[in-house]
Design a protein around this motif. Structure first.
Motif, PDB file in Angstrom:
ATOM      1  N   TYR A 222     -14.721   3.529   8.908  1.00  0.00           N
ATOM      2  CA  TYR A 222     -15.232   4.892   8.742  1.00  0.00           C
ATOM      3  C   TYR A 222     -15.473   5.241   7.279  1.00  0.00           C
ATOM      4  O   TYR A 222     -16.472   5.893   6.943  1.00  0.00           O
ATOM      5  N   THR A 223     -14.571   4.831   6.405  1.00  0.00           N
ATOM      6  CA  THR A 223     -14.657   5.260   5.010  1.00  0.00           C
ATOM      7  C   THR A 223     -15.472   4.330   4.119  1.00  0.00           C
ATOM      8  O   THR A 223     -15.937   4.739   3.053  1.00  0.00           O
TER       9      THR A 223
ATOM     10  N   GLN B 164     -12.128   8.266  16.971  1.00  0.00           N
ATOM     11  CA  GLN B 164     -10.899   7.819  16.332  1.00  0.00           C
ATOM     12  C   GLN B 164     -10.630   8.602  15.059  1.00  0.00           C
ATOM     13  O   GLN B 164      -9.506   9.036  14.803  1.00  0.00           O
ATOM     14  N   ARG B 165     -11.669   8.813  14.284  1.00  0.00           N
ATOM     15  CA  ARG B 165     -11.507   9.503  13.011  1.00  0.00           C
ATOM     16  C   ARG B 165     -11.220  10.992  13.189  1.00  0.00           C
ATOM     17  O   ARG B 165     -10.416  11.570  12.451  1.00  0.00           O
ATOM     18  N   SER B 166     -11.862  11.613  14.182  1.00  0.00           N
ATOM     19  CA  SER B 166     -11.722  13.060  14.364  1.00  0.00           C
ATOM     20  C   SER B 166     -10.494  13.438  15.170  1.00  0.00           C
ATOM     21  O   SER B 166     -10.203  14.624  15.337  1.00  0.00           O
TER      22      SER B 166
ATOM     23  N   ARG C 197     -10.171   3.257  10.146  1.00  0.00           N
ATOM     24  CA  ARG C 197     -10.288   3.995   8.884  1.00  0.00           C
ATOM     25  C   ARG C 197     -11.125   3.204   7.871  1.00  0.00           C
ATOM     26  O   ARG C 197     -11.941   3.780   7.137  1.00  0.00           O
TER      27      ARG C 197
ATOM     28  N   ASN D 137     -17.864  14.244   4.341  1.00  0.00           N
ATOM     29  CA  ASN D 137     -17.770  13.142   5.286  1.00  0.00           C
ATOM     30  C   ASN D 137     -18.544  11.942   4.759  1.00  0.00           C
ATOM     31  O   ASN D 137     -19.722  12.062   4.422  1.00  0.00           O
TER      32      ASN D 137
ATOM     33  N   TYR E 171     -16.208   7.670  15.666  1.00  0.00           N
ATOM     34  CA  TYR E 171     -16.162   9.110  15.407  1.00  0.00           C
ATOM     35  C   TYR E 171     -14.955   9.749  16.109  1.00  0.00           C
ATOM     36  O   TYR E 171     -14.289  10.620  15.540  1.00  0.00           O
TER      37      TYR E 171
END
Length: 298
Positions: free
Chosen positions: A40-41, A263-265, A37, A153, A261
């Motif tokens: 990703y962020t 993991q996040r989705s 996370r 996103n 991608y």
């Protein structure tokens, strides 16, 4: 080729650190998810923003890049058609595993030490950052109820903002850009550590519904994509050196970004984890074989 092994060694060491941390550091159960996370962020968006901001967008128009693009699209399409009955996330992520190359961490040392020019991989990096990544994330996010999610996103926003400022020729002050660049530099190691954590206590190609998609994705990445790239290079009349270049670059393994991608989705982590691992291990002998064939037929 021997010097290019440094890129693989660097990857392996960082992944091994992640594996060891999960096995012996007594980390919380959600450590892998937290790292994912964070990347990703914050980390990956900073990396994508600075990369897009400094890109020469004219490199997106070239014969070799057209070949690389069509080869990737062919692999994306083949995977999606073979697994048409699977859910959309599996089709999108599996397609990425079969055609989205590790153009940064493996591509740069390969382009430098095998092909003799690091800039040869730059157009592929831009293609993936500016076009393939936003499209893939949009498809992944559109599986949810809100069609506005892709626009929120952080990765898509980072690429779009970087490209917008690039086109306008805006110079971002160093006081602002330097911290963003520093944070972005942490993205790849953190993703690799999270990936290493995912390998702890798990067997590659374990029996189950992910085994066949993984084998297909790795086959597409290591065999089909370079073969298609070579045939397209010949059909378009590229020089022998250019044909060798696009063929070698098509053999690059699946990018670790695809794991982020997935993991996040909430997608298929086993499929992506195994595809990244197997394609990274397998790409070197394939590259050596391609180099040998080109040398032998010279």
């Amino acid at each position: 080729m021997i010097n290019a092994l440094s890129g693989f060694l660097l990857l392996a060491v960082i992944v091994l650190i992640g594996w060891a941390l999960r096995r012996w550091a007594a980390l919380p159960d959600n450590a892998e998810a937290v790292l994912g996370r964070l990347a990703y962020t914050a980390l990956a968006p900073c990396l994508l923003f600075t990369g897009t901001l400094g890109a020469d967008l004219r490199l997106l128009v070239s014969g070799p890049l057209l070949v690389s693009t069509l080869a990737a699209v062919a692999c994306f399409t083949i995977f999606a058609l073979i697994f048409l009955r699977r859910d959309r996330r599996t089709r999108v992520l599996g397609a990425l595993a079969g055609g989205y190359t590790n153009a940064n961490y493996i591509g740069i040392p390969v382009a430098t030490y095998v092909l003799g020019d690091a800039s040869l991989v730059v157009p592929i990096v831009f293609l993936q950052l500016l076009i393939i990544t936003p499209l893939a994330l949009t498809l992944l996010e559109s599986t949810t109820a809100s069609l506005l999610k892709p626009a929120r996103n952080p990765l898509v926003v980072a690429v779009a903002l970087g490209a917008f400022l690039n086109i306008l020729g805006v110079r971002v002050p160093a006081a602002l850009l330097d911290p963003i660049l520093t944070v972005g530099n942490a993205a790849v190691p953190v993703v690799l550590i999270a990936f290493g954590m995912s390998l702890s206590g798990r067997r590659v190609l374990a029996p189950g519904p992910d085994r066949l998609p993984t084998v297909v994705a790795v086959t597409l990445k290591l065999l089909v994509m370079p073969a298609v790239a070579f045939l397209l290079a010949v059909a378009l009349g590229l020089s022998r050196d250019a044909a060798y270049t696009v063929t070698i670059l098509a053999t690059l393994p699946t990018a670790q970004n695809v794991y982020l991608y997935a993991q996040r989705s909430g997608g298929d982590l086993v499929l992506i984890r195994d595809a990244i691992f197997l394609s990274t291990v397998g790409c070197l002998p394939v590259m050596l074989s391609i180099t040998g064939i080109f040398s032998w037929t010279r």
